[in-house]
Write a protein that holds these residues in place. Structure first.
Motif, PDB file in Angstrom:
ATOM      1  N   HIS A  47       0.418  -1.448  -0.612  1.00 60.87           N
ATOM      2  CA  HIS A  47       0.164  -0.035  -0.243  1.00 60.87           C
ATOM      3  C   HIS A  47       0.528   1.753   0.453  1.00 60.87           C
ATOM      4  O   HIS A  47       0.131   2.478  -0.477  1.00 60.87           O
ATOM      5  N   THR A  48       2.358   1.636   0.246  1.00 61.05           N
ATOM      6  CA  THR A  48       3.337   2.108   0.396  1.00 61.05           C
ATOM      7  C   THR A  48       3.003   3.221  -0.905  1.00 61.05           C
ATOM      8  O   THR A  48       3.336   4.782  -0.892  1.00 61.05           O
ATOM      9  N   MET A  49       3.122   2.305  -2.306  1.00 65.94           N
ATOM     10  CA  MET A  49       3.011   3.634  -3.043  1.00 65.94           C
ATOM     11  C   MET A  49       1.602   4.058  -3.357  1.00 65.94           C
ATOM     12  O   MET A  49       2.326   5.318  -3.842  1.00 65.94           O
ATOM     13  N   ALA A  50       0.284   3.717  -3.207  1.00 61.91           N
ATOM     14  CA  ALA A  50      -0.175   4.369  -2.947  1.00 61.91           C
ATOM     15  C   ALA A  50      -1.148   5.639  -2.064  1.00 61.91           C
ATOM     16  O   ALA A  50      -1.269   6.359  -2.207  1.00 61.91           O
ATOM     17  N   LEU A  51       0.310   5.620  -0.666  1.00 61.08           N
ATOM     18  CA  LEU A  51       0.044   6.386   0.111  1.00 61.08           C
ATOM     19  C   LEU A  51       0.655   7.407  -0.672  1.00 61.08           C
ATOM     20  O   LEU A  51       0.548   9.501  -0.044  1.00 61.08           O
ATOM     21  N   VAL A  52       2.081   6.983  -1.373  1.00 61.73           N
ATOM     22  CA  VAL A  52       3.070   7.992  -1.202  1.00 61.73           C
ATOM     23  C   VAL A  52       2.130   9.036  -3.035  1.00 61.73           C
ATOM     24  O   VAL A  52       2.636  10.020  -2.775  1.00 61.73           O
ATOM     25  N   ARG A  53       1.439   8.342  -3.645  1.00 65.67           N
ATOM     26  CA  ARG A  53       1.173   9.177  -4.691  1.00 65.67           C
ATOM     27  C   ARG A  53       0.034   9.908  -4.486  1.00 65.67           C
ATOM     28  O   ARG A  53      -0.269  11.251  -4.807  1.00 65.67           O
ATOM     29  N   MET A  54      -0.929   9.602  -3.320  1.00 63.13           N
ATOM     30  CA  MET A  54      -1.894  10.557  -2.520  1.00 63.13           C
ATOM     31  C   MET A  54      -1.282  11.347  -2.310  1.00 63.13           C
ATOM     32  O   MET A  54      -2.049  12.644  -2.082  1.00 63.13           O
ATOM     33  N   SER A  55       0.335  11.327  -1.101  1.00 62.93           N
ATOM     34  CA  SER A  55       0.107  12.427  -0.398  1.00 62.93           C
ATOM     35  C   SER A  55       0.882  13.174  -1.404  1.00 62.93           C
ATOM     36  O   SER A  55       0.341  14.693  -1.098  1.00 62.93           O
ATOM     37  N   ALA A  56       1.478  12.534  -2.504  1.00 56.47           N
ATOM     38  CA  ALA A  56       1.733  14.286  -3.870  1.00 56.47           C
ATOM     39  C   ALA A  56       0.295  14.358  -4.603  1.00 56.47           C
ATOM     40  O   ALA A  56       0.999  15.833  -4.402  1.00 56.47           O
ATOM     41  N   GLN A  57      -0.488  13.980  -4.661  1.00 55.95           N
ATOM     42  CA  GLN A  57      -1.628  15.088  -5.041  1.00 55.95           C
ATOM     43  C   GLN A  57      -1.842  16.543  -4.497  1.00 55.95           C
ATOM     44  O   GLN A  57      -2.169  16.648  -4.584  1.00 55.95           O
TER      45      GLN A  57
END
Length: 681
Positions: free
Chosen positions: A189-199
């Protein structure tokens, strides 16, 4: 080259057959391409990591240059860290060049992180550390997870890193957000969290960049308004497109560059004046609008209260009209005001010391409404610099109106600048016309070639600048205007003052800050400029090189037309080689070759020192392009010669020399043993 398969893939629930295999194959392709680039950079898998930290001054300067990014990313980093705490991981924020700006991490992982230089100030671009999530995400401008053995350098293979690039509101790469941890503790799930945080970071930037613009928050499902997945699109008060976040681009079905030619009415199907009527009075509520592709969406409109279109009972102009002109007749009058944003100061800083000094001065007066005068030869990019000044100001959401005082006939320049009322003169358009000064209200007025303004109009312009009021021709009243002034000239205004051709009082009203742009032949970043021009001419990943003969010709040429001439020459050559191949003599125009033949032999142009290292530096700027050796010298020799010359010029200051050459400090440090001892004095 053997590449380990990706350990992370999206959940297979609800995905079509073969989707995840396609994603994994795309990932393998990206990693393989990155490994090949790493090898071309001269990095060995067994290399030890470069721990060369920058000086405090350089680190402080880097952080200051990225303060806008840090300001908006810090809260998202804190939130992201709370979600991954106690997972043997850390959160990192980097600049667009891959330099670590800030980090948060578990105490048990910080010691391991320091062993691989995951600390502020360290360069994690591909050119420095080979394949890694930060460098590869920045290079590809897309999110990626690099796990264990997918790293190029052996020293990094104990890591798993998930990184997402961050784009600024102009669609330009501004930095990256990364989570790095022990490869044995990988979480899908880390990649999804990073993408959401960048957004989240990208969405937070909009309010600060466009504080006075019209913001539309929309989604096809109303419950998603106010969440990370909502689309945000920003318009000027007259309906010009300014920017859109990634979700908005996806819902509209158009990338950022394609959206630049649109207006509010072409995207949402109603006039801007209708939108103001919908929003007038009452509490904020959701509105239902139809996108250009037929999809109905719910929208929340955010318009800064107290703006001019809420004053009295009048609303702002329709997207296809300029105030005072019938709809459909305003496009020619306001074409410049609607011109899409082309550049920012950061984009124009390509490593030349003179240009960097100019940009540093401009940043010091940003937001102070100090008049700026740009000096320089024709074609040195004065107009782009003016647009960048406007784009980096708090007026970016308002019009940028350009007036070329040399190109407008003397008989028309007065009406163009000040506008006119109906019947002001024979042949005047019915209902009159709004002048350029009024069109720039709230924004920036750029007076190009100010030295060519007729003497009798200089007094009128001076009065406008003093009183901030303008009186159209034939009008019995004055109109208040709020404008920032940027002007440019290739003439010596002081000489013109001495000859009585330019008003001295106007000169001192215009020259709050005077900056001079160097001619192309004087710049040390010639190859990076060529790389950026080529990148702008081709859709993606241009693979264009220059033969040794063409490099030598470019190096020796005096470039009387400066960037305008270089751009036109490269544009034609790029079409002829098809954005892949080498530009040869046969691709150059005949007039250029004739001038080269007539040019007397002598000393090469001032940019020859940097140009002599061209193959290596251009390869770094445009990964994947063919590299040719300069005639009579090995690539190693010309690169070392350029480094030595720049180090002597900057008294051994590696940071200054690297900036002048357009390379990283690590590139110079790697050659330290091969450079003459005297360059370090």
């Amino acid at each position: 080259m053997s590449i380990q398969a990706a350990s992370y893939s999206p959940s297979r629930t609800g995905t079509p057959p073969g989707y995840c295999e396609m994603v994994d194959e795309r990932k393998r392709t990206l990693i393989e391409a990155s490994h090949q680039r790493s090898q071309s950079f001269g990095i060995a898998t067994s290399d030890q990591l470069d721990f060369s930290p920058p000086t405090r001054i350089v680190l402080a300067q880097t952080i200051e240059e990225n303060r806008f990014l840090l300001l908006h990313a810090a809260p998202a980093m804190e939130t992201l860290y709370e979600q991954i705490a106690n997972t043997h991981s850390m959160v990192l924020l980097t600049s667009a060049r891959g330099v670590v700006l800030h980090s948060l991490g578990d105490s048990d992982f910080l010691e391991k992180a320091s062993q691989v230089a995951l600390t502020p100030g360290v360069d994690w671009s591909e050119g420095s550390k080979g394949t890694n999530a930060i460098g590869t995400a920045l290079r590809e401008e897309q999110p990626i997870m690099v796990h264990g053995g997918e790293h190029y350098m052996n020293a990094n293979k104990f890591l798993t890193c998930s990184c997402a690039p961050i784009m600024d509101p102009y669609g330009q790469l501004i930095g990256a957000l990364d989570v790095s941890g022990d490869h044995r503790s990988v979480h899908q799930h880390t990649m999804a969290l990073v993408r959401m945080s960048a957004q989240m970071v990208e969405n937070h930037m909009f309010a600060d960049i466009f504080p006075k613009a019209v913001r539309i928050h929309f989604h096809s499902r109303p419950e998603f308004i106010g969440t990370l997945v909502e689309g945000i699109v920003v318009f000027s008060h007259d309906g010009r497109f300014l920017s859109a976040n990634r979700s908005a681009q996806f819902q509209l079905g158009l990338p950022h560059n394609a959206l630049k030619v649109h207006t509010f009415s072409s995207l949402f199907g109603i006039a801007m004046s209708h939108l103001y009527e919908l929003c007038r009075g009452g509490l904020p509520r959701l509105h239902s609008l139809c996108l250009h592709n037929g999809v109905t969406v719910s929208c929340r409109v955010k318009i800064k209260q107290g703006m001019q279109w809420f004053a009295g009972h009048d609303v702002g102009p329709a997207p296809d009209a300029v105030q005072g002109l019938p709809a459909g007749q305003g496009s020619s009058q306001a074409a410049t005001a609607r011109k899409p944003q082309l550049s920012t100061l950061r984009y124009l800083d390509t490593g030349d010391a003179q240009v960097s000094a100019v940009i540093s001065k401009l940043r010091m007066v940003r937001g102070r409404d100090i008049p700026i005068m740009i000096l320089g030869e024709t074609g040195t990019g004065k107009d782009l610099m003016a647009q960048a000044i406007h784009g980096d100001s708090d007026r970016a959401g308002k019009p940028f109106v350009s007036v070329n005082c040399a190109s407008i006939p003397e008989t028309l320049i007065e009406s163009e600048l000040f506008g006119y009322e109906d019947g002001a003169f024979t042949g005047a358009r019915k209902k009159g016309a709004v002048g350029k000064i009024q069109q720039a209200h709230g924004g920036t007025l750029f007076l190009d070639e100010i030295g060519d303004m007729p003497k009798h109009l200089q007094a009128r312009l001076l009065r406008v600048l003093q009183d901030r009021r303008v009186s159209p021709l034939g009008a019995g009243k004055e109109v208040d205007v709020d404008i920032a002034i940027v002007c440019a000239t290739n003439k010596s205004l002081k000489d013109m003052i001495a000859r009585g051709e330019f008003r001295e009082d106007l000169y001192y009203r215009l020259n709050g800050l005077v900056v001079r742009l160097p001619a192309l032949r004087e710049r040390t970043d010639f190859d990076l400029v060529v790389a950026k021009i080529i990148a702008s001419l081709c859709d993606k990943n241009p693979k264009i090189g220059l033969t040794a003969e063409v490099q030598a010709m470019f190096r020796a040429y005096h470039w009387p037309g400066n960037f305008r001439q270089l751009h036109n020459l490269l544009r034609t050559a790029a079409v002829m080689v098809g954005c892949e191949g080498l530009i040869e003599r046969l691709h150059l125009p005949d007039d250029f070759l004739e001038e080269m033949a007539q040019q007397p032999a002598g000393q090469p142009s001032a940019n020859s020192a940097a140009a002599s290292a061209g193959p290596e530096l251009l390869a770094a700027a445009v990964p994947g392009r063919p590299v040719c050796k300069a005639a009579g010298h090995s690539l190693q020799d010309v690169a070392l010669s350029a480094m030595a010359q720049m180090l002597r010029q900057h008294q051994g200051n590696v940071s200054a020399a690297a900036k002048a050459l357009g390379v990283s400090r690590n590139t110079i440090y790697r050659k330290k043993d091969q450079l003459p001892p005297d360059v370090w004095n």
